[in-house]
Motif scaffolding. Structure first.
Motif, short mmCIF file in Angstrom:
data_model
loop_
_atom_site.label_atom_id
_atom_site.label_comp_id
_atom_site.label_asym_id
_atom_site.label_seq_id
_atom_site.Cartn_x
_atom_site.Cartn_y
_atom_site.Cartn_z
N THR A 155 -39.81 -18.90 -2.06
CA THR A 155 -39.22 -18.73 -3.39
C THR A 155 -38.48 -19.95 -3.92
N CYS A 156 -38.16 -20.91 -3.05
CA CYS A 156 -37.33 -22.02 -3.53
C CYS A 156 -38.10 -22.94 -4.46
N GLU A 157 -37.36 -23.59 -5.34
CA GLU A 157 -37.94 -24.56 -6.26
C GLU A 157 -37.97 -25.93 -5.58
N ILE A 158 -36.90 -26.22 -4.84
CA ILE A 158 -36.79 -27.48 -4.10
C ILE A 158 -36.67 -27.12 -2.63
N LYS A 159 -37.53 -27.69 -1.80
CA LYS A 159 -37.45 -27.31 -0.38
C LYS A 159 -36.32 -28.09 0.30
N PRO A 160 -35.73 -27.50 1.36
CA PRO A 160 -34.63 -28.17 2.06
C PRO A 160 -35.07 -29.54 2.59
N MET A 161 -34.13 -30.47 2.55
CA MET A 161 -34.41 -31.82 3.05
C MET A 161 -34.03 -31.95 4.53
N VAL A 162 -33.09 -31.09 4.96
CA VAL A 162 -32.56 -31.18 6.33
C VAL A 162 -32.37 -29.77 6.89
N ASN A 163 -32.58 -29.60 8.19
CA ASN A 163 -32.18 -28.39 8.92
C ASN A 163 -31.37 -28.85 10.12
N GLN A 164 -30.08 -28.56 10.09
CA GLN A 164 -29.19 -28.97 11.19
C GLN A 164 -29.04 -27.80 12.16
N VAL A 165 -29.44 -28.01 13.41
CA VAL A 165 -29.44 -26.92 14.39
C VAL A 165 -28.86 -27.39 15.72
N GLU A 166 -28.51 -26.43 16.55
CA GLU A 166 -28.12 -26.78 17.92
C GLU A 166 -29.35 -27.36 18.62
N TYR A 167 -29.18 -28.53 19.20
CA TYR A 167 -30.33 -29.22 19.79
C TYR A 167 -29.84 -30.15 20.89
N HIS A 168 -30.36 -29.95 22.08
CA HIS A 168 -30.01 -30.79 23.24
C HIS A 168 -31.08 -30.54 24.31
N PRO A 169 -31.04 -31.25 25.45
CA PRO A 169 -32.11 -31.08 26.45
C PRO A 169 -32.27 -29.66 27.00
N ARG A 170 -31.27 -28.81 26.88
CA ARG A 170 -31.42 -27.42 27.32
C ARG A 170 -31.91 -26.49 26.19
N LEU A 171 -31.97 -27.04 24.98
CA LEU A 171 -32.44 -26.25 23.82
C LEU A 171 -33.24 -27.17 22.90
N THR A 172 -34.51 -27.34 23.21
CA THR A 172 -35.31 -28.33 22.48
C THR A 172 -36.00 -27.78 21.22
N GLN A 173 -36.07 -26.46 21.07
CA GLN A 173 -36.59 -25.84 19.84
C GLN A 173 -37.87 -26.51 19.34
N THR A 174 -38.83 -26.70 20.25
CA THR A 174 -40.04 -27.48 19.94
C THR A 174 -40.83 -26.94 18.75
N SER A 175 -41.05 -25.63 18.69
CA SER A 175 -41.89 -25.11 17.59
C SER A 175 -41.16 -25.22 16.25
N LEU A 176 -39.85 -25.03 16.27
CA LEU A 176 -39.05 -25.20 15.04
C LEU A 176 -39.13 -26.66 14.57
N HIS A 177 -39.00 -27.57 15.51
CA HIS A 177 -39.08 -29.00 15.19
C HIS A 177 -40.43 -29.33 14.56
N GLU A 178 -41.48 -28.79 15.15
CA GLU A 178 -42.84 -29.02 14.65
C GLU A 178 -42.99 -28.46 13.23
N PHE A 179 -42.48 -27.26 13.02
CA PHE A 179 -42.54 -26.62 11.70
C PHE A 179 -41.81 -27.48 10.66
N CYS A 180 -40.64 -27.99 11.04
CA CYS A 180 -39.86 -28.84 10.11
C CYS A 180 -40.63 -30.11 9.77
N LYS A 181 -41.25 -30.71 10.78
CA LYS A 181 -42.04 -31.93 10.54
C LYS A 181 -43.17 -31.65 9.55
N GLN A 182 -43.87 -30.54 9.77
CA GLN A 182 -44.99 -30.18 8.89
C GLN A 182 -44.55 -29.98 7.44
N ASN A 183 -43.29 -29.55 7.28
CA ASN A 183 -42.78 -29.27 5.93
C ASN A 183 -41.82 -30.34 5.41
N GLU A 184 -41.84 -31.51 6.07
CA GLU A 184 -41.01 -32.66 5.66
C GLU A 184 -39.52 -32.33 5.62
#
Length: 278
Positions: A155-184
């Motif tokens: 629904t958004c008109e302008i897509k988010p430029m950043v998603n700030q999340v908890e991220y460290h070697p014990r929480l790599t969130q690989t699929s989320l990272h990939e999704f963000c890359k695909q959507n710039e």
């Protein structure tokens, strides 16, 4: 990523430093003022705060007292859960700006999706308005999982430029990272050092010794090589300096993979689906 002022370009063309200072749990008053000043003196150009941290005034004071021109700094703050909704977000923004003493903001984030509230779409409309009005250079979200982002993107008109999340070697969130890359959408790490919870980790210590760096420096360098913006917190000037001393070496692919393999999907913060603090 040659130095502390190196930037990534967000999908709207705005340049955001790869590295910055986070001020979560840094006390309002002299503690936050001194931390921010120490960071700016060390060459940091990005400072990340939030309404709920209660230290926006101190951040603003440090910015005003620094010798670095405002346009060279990248300042982020966030709208808190209790202020979500269209009108209330616009009010919360003005309140934050007053405390920071700034004419414009570089990045404004929705702090948590809070699915139970179901107001993040209205909140996002307010961010879009502020962005169109030229009050904010970039807008984004924080702690959004894939399905929150998909919902917002519908629904958004302008897509988010950043998603700030908890991220460290014990929480790599690989699929989320990939999704963000695909959507710039640029991924940004909060709590990159897992609040100190990784300093005794044997693999990280082994790699740190190999490169003659601290465990913190290894983790922060891993963030950058994974193309994740990172904002470690510290109140000690020598640690602020040390955290940033990560531009003179590169971690091999093999060691990068070893670090990534430490993932256990382990959080130190709240799970975004369960966060209901107001």
């Amino acid at each position: 990523m040659k130095n502390l002022q190196s930037t990534t370009t967000l999908h709207n063309g705005i340049k955001m430093p790869w590295f910055g200072l986070g001020v979560f749990k840094v006390e309002e008053g002299s503690e936050v003022v001194n931390s921010v000043k120490a960071a700016i003196d060390a060459g940091y150009r990005s400072i990340d705060t939030a309404a709920i941290y209660g230290n926006e005034e101190g951040v603003g004071k440090a910015i005003a007292e620094s010798n670095v021109p405002r346009e060279e700094l990248f300042i982020t703050t966030k709208v808190w859960n209790s202020a979500q909704g269209y009108e209330s977000t616009l009010l919360a923004f003005e309140e934050s700006m007053k405390k920071l003493g700034l004419e414009y903001l570089d990045l404004y984030l929705i702090h948590w999706p809070v699915p139970k509230l179901n107001k993040y779409k209205e909140t996002w409309r307010a961010l879009e308005k502020l962005y169109k009005d030229g009050r904010i250079r970039a807008i984004g979200v924080s702690n959004f999982k894939e399905y929150h982002l998909k919902d917002l993107l519908e629904t958004c008109e302008i897509k988010p430029m950043v998603n700030q999340v908890e991220y460290h070697p014990r929480l790599t969130q690989t699929s989320l990272h990939e999704f963000c890359k695909q959507n710039e959408i640029q991924l940004e790490a909060w709590s990159p050092l897992m609040q100190g919870g990784l300093f005794e980790e044997p693999t990280l210590n082994e790699i740190a010794n190999k490169y003659n760096k601290s465990v913190a420096q290894i983790i922060l360098r891993w963030d950058l090589q994974n193309e994740v913006v990172t904002i470690p917190k510290s109140i000690k000037p020598h640690r602020i300096q040390e955290n940033a001393d990560i531009f003179d070496f590169e971690i091999s692919e093999e060691d990068m993979n070893k670090i990534s393999s430490l993932n256990q999907d382990q959080r130190v913060g709240s799970d975004p689906d369960e966060m209901d603090k107001f």
